[in-house]
Design a protein around this motif. Sequence first.
Motif, PDB file in Angstrom:
ATOM      1  N   THR A  13      89.400  31.032   0.405  1.00 38.65           N
ATOM      2  CA  THR A  13      89.398  32.278   1.172  1.00 38.65           C
ATOM      3  C   THR A  13      90.815  32.818   1.305  1.00 38.65           C
ATOM      4  OG1 THR A  13      87.392  31.660   2.372  1.00 38.65           O
ATOM      5  CG2 THR A  13      88.798  33.337   3.395  1.00 38.65           C
ATOM      6  N   LEU A  14      91.778  31.931   1.513  1.00 44.04           N
ATOM      7  CA  LEU A  14      93.178  32.349   1.584  1.00 44.04           C
ATOM      8  C   LEU A  14      93.583  33.039   0.280  1.00 44.04           C
ATOM      9  CD1 LEU A  14      95.941  32.350   3.079  1.00 44.04           C
ATOM     10  CD2 LEU A  14      96.384  30.153   1.927  1.00 44.04           C
ATOM     11  N   ARG A  15      93.297  32.412  -0.839  1.00 42.59           N
ATOM     12  CA  ARG A  15      93.654  32.987  -2.148  1.00 42.59           C
ATOM     13  C   ARG A  15      92.951  34.329  -2.349  1.00 42.59           C
ATOM     14  NH1 ARG A  15      96.110  31.337  -6.419  1.00 42.59           N
ATOM     15  NH2 ARG A  15      96.025  29.134  -5.840  1.00 42.59           N
ATOM     16  N   ARG A  16      91.668  34.388  -2.080  1.00 44.95           N
ATOM     17  CA  ARG A  16      90.909  35.621  -2.275  1.00 44.95           C
ATOM     18  C   ARG A  16      91.458  36.742  -1.374  1.00 44.95           C
ATOM     19  NH1 ARG A  16      86.513  33.488  -1.434  1.00 44.95           N
ATOM     20  NH2 ARG A  16      86.007  34.219   0.650  1.00 44.95           N
ATOM     21  N   GLY A  17      91.713  36.444  -0.113  1.00 38.90           N
ATOM     22  CA  GLY A  17      92.238  37.456   0.799  1.00 38.90           C
ATOM     23  C   GLY A  17      93.603  37.974   0.385  1.00 38.90           C
ATOM     24  N   ILE A  18      94.480  37.065  -0.034  1.00 38.42           N
ATOM     25  CA  ILE A  18      95.826  37.457  -0.464  1.00 38.42           C
ATOM     26  C   ILE A  18      95.760  38.270  -1.757  1.00 38.42           C
ATOM     27  CG2 ILE A  18      97.974  36.558  -1.472  1.00 38.42           C
ATOM     28  CD1 ILE A  18      97.879  34.328   0.663  1.00 38.42           C
ATOM     29  N   GLU A  20      93.231  39.722  -3.356  1.00 40.51           N
ATOM     30  CA  GLU A  20      92.401  40.929  -3.353  1.00 40.51           C
ATOM     31  C   GLU A  20      92.846  41.922  -2.269  1.00 40.51           C
ATOM     32  OE1 GLU A  20      88.309  39.650  -3.106  1.00 40.51           O
ATOM     33  OE2 GLU A  20      88.440  38.574  -5.014  1.00 40.51           O
ATOM     34  N   ARG A  21      93.878  41.532  -1.502  1.00 41.80           N
ATOM     35  CA  ARG A  21      94.450  42.388  -0.444  1.00 41.80           C
ATOM     36  C   ARG A  21      93.373  42.831   0.544  1.00 41.80           C
ATOM     37  NH1 ARG A  21      96.832  46.714  -4.095  1.00 41.80           N
ATOM     38  NH2 ARG A  21      96.491  47.935  -2.230  1.00 41.80           N
ATOM     39  N   THR A  22      92.643  41.852   1.074  1.00 46.08           N
ATOM     40  CA  THR A  22      91.558  42.128   2.000  1.00 46.08           C
ATOM     41  C   THR A  22      91.916  41.568   3.377  1.00 46.08           C
ATOM     42  OG1 THR A  22      90.041  41.859   0.136  1.00 46.08           O
ATOM     43  CG2 THR A  22      89.068  41.974   2.333  1.00 46.08           C
ATOM     44  N   ALA A  23      92.326  42.451   4.264  1.00 48.07           N
ATOM     45  CA  ALA A  23      92.776  42.038   5.588  1.00 48.07           C
ATOM     46  C   ALA A  23      91.677  41.305   6.363  1.00 48.07           C
ATOM     47  CB  ALA A  23      93.268  43.248   6.379  1.00 48.07           C
ATOM     48  N   SER A  24      90.444  41.778   6.280  1.00 46.85           N
ATOM     49  CA  SER A  24      89.360  41.140   7.047  1.00 46.85           C
ATOM     50  C   SER A  24      89.111  39.705   6.566  1.00 46.85           C
ATOM     51  CB  SER A  24      88.076  41.973   6.957  1.00 46.85           C
ATOM     52  OG  SER A  24      87.653  42.102   5.615  1.00 46.85           O
ATOM     53  N   THR A  25      89.251  39.471   5.272  1.00 48.91           N
ATOM     54  CA  THR A  25      89.092  38.118   4.740  1.00 48.91           C
ATOM     55  C   THR A  25      90.194  37.216   5.278  1.00 48.91           C
ATOM     56  OG1 THR A  25      88.024  38.933   2.744  1.00 48.91           O
ATOM     57  CG2 THR A  25      89.012  36.740   2.611  1.00 48.91           C
ATOM     58  N   LEU A  26      91.431  37.703   5.260  1.00 54.33           N
ATOM     59  CA  LEU A  26      92.540  36.911   5.791  1.00 54.33           C
ATOM     60  C   LEU A  26      92.385  36.679   7.291  1.00 54.33           C
ATOM     61  CD1 LEU A  26      95.486  38.497   3.803  1.00 54.33           C
ATOM     62  CD2 LEU A  26      94.574  36.173   3.561  1.00 54.33           C
ATOM     63  N   LEU A  27      91.989  37.703   8.019  1.00 52.52           N
ATOM     64  CA  LEU A  27      91.854  37.576   9.472  1.00 52.52           C
ATOM     65  C   LEU A  27      90.803  36.533   9.844  1.00 52.52           C
ATOM     66  CD1 LEU A  27      92.944  38.606  12.153  1.00 52.52           C
ATOM     67  CD2 LEU A  27      91.157  40.379  12.102  1.00 52.52           C
ATOM     68  N   SER A  28      89.802  36.339   8.993  1.00 50.42           N
ATOM     69  CA  SER A  28      88.756  35.342   9.282  1.00 50.42           C
ATOM     70  C   SER A  28      89.310  33.924   9.327  1.00 50.42           C
ATOM     71  CB  SER A  28      87.641  35.436   8.238  1.00 50.42           C
ATOM     72  OG  SER A  28      88.042  34.884   6.996  1.00 50.42           O
ATOM     73  N   LEU A  29      90.517  33.717   8.802  1.00 52.80           N
ATOM     74  CA  LEU A  29      91.139  32.387   8.783  1.00 52.80           C
ATOM     75  C   LEU A  29      91.864  32.044  10.083  1.00 52.80           C
ATOM     76  CD1 LEU A  29      92.591  32.538   5.170  1.00 52.80           C
ATOM     77  CD2 LEU A  29      90.629  31.178   5.943  1.00 52.80           C
ATOM     78  N   TYR A  30      92.019  33.019  10.992  1.00 48.69           N
ATOM     79  CA  TYR A  30      92.802  32.836  12.217  1.00 48.69           C
ATOM     80  C   TYR A  30      91.910  32.570  13.424  1.00 48.69           C
ATOM     81  CZ  TYR A  30      96.907  34.472   9.722  1.00 48.69           C
ATOM     82  OH  TYR A  30      97.940  34.587   8.825  1.00 48.69           O
ATOM     83  N   SER A  31      92.385  31.700  14.314  1.00 52.83           N
ATOM     84  CA  SER A  31      91.700  31.492  15.581  1.00 52.83           C
ATOM     85  C   SER A  31      91.902  32.724  16.470  1.00 52.83           C
ATOM     86  CB  SER A  31      92.244  30.240  16.287  1.00 52.83           C
ATOM     87  OG  SER A  31      93.596  30.420  16.666  1.00 52.83           O
ATOM     88  N   VAL A  86     103.034  29.518  -0.323  1.00 52.42           N
ATOM     89  CA  VAL A  86     104.031  30.460  -0.823  1.00 52.42           C
ATOM     90  C   VAL A  86     103.276  31.646  -1.408  1.00 52.42           C
ATOM     91  CG1 VAL A  86     105.907  30.831  -2.470  1.00 52.42           C
ATOM     92  CG2 VAL A  86     105.630  28.592  -1.368  1.00 52.42           C
ATOM     93  N   GLU A  87     103.691  32.850  -1.009  1.00 52.10           N
ATOM     94  CA  GLU A  87     103.094  34.081  -1.502  1.00 52.10           C
ATOM     95  C   GLU A  87     104.184  34.936  -2.136  1.00 52.10           C
ATOM     96  OE1 GLU A  87     100.753  37.980   0.306  1.00 52.10           O
ATOM     97  OE2 GLU A  87     101.184  36.284   1.608  1.00 52.10           O
TER      98      GLU A  87
END
Length: 121
Positions: A13-18, A20-31, A86-87
């Motif tokens: 999910t981290l790779r896909r969010g980064i 694909e530049r999808t903020a909602s996907t990345l945000l799903s990883l945070y508490s 690393v990004e």
Amino acid sequence: MATTTGPAFDTDTLRRGIEERTASTLLSLYSDDARIRIVDRDAQPSHPKVLHGRDEIGSMLEDVCGRDMTHRLEQCVVQGDHAAFVESCEYADGVKVLAESMITLRDGKIADQILIQAWDE
């Protein structure tokens, strides 16, 4: 003695969010109560920029994902309740950005992140 483990951090999910530049996907990883401390040329180590909670973090992710640039997850290592990644990024005009993050996980979600970034001048 049996051991139980909590949910694992989802590196796919981290790779896909980064990438694909999808903020909602990345945000799903945070508490819900996550914190990010950002250190760069504008926010020095003694006065980092600090974001608290999903609303502030989501706003930052929307901004970054909305920029005309590419993002690539270079490396990601997960060990227990910590992870590091690393990004690398590049704007359309060729300016490059490198960001490194150390994260603390709680129940498979990012609870705390220290992000250090540098970019071409």
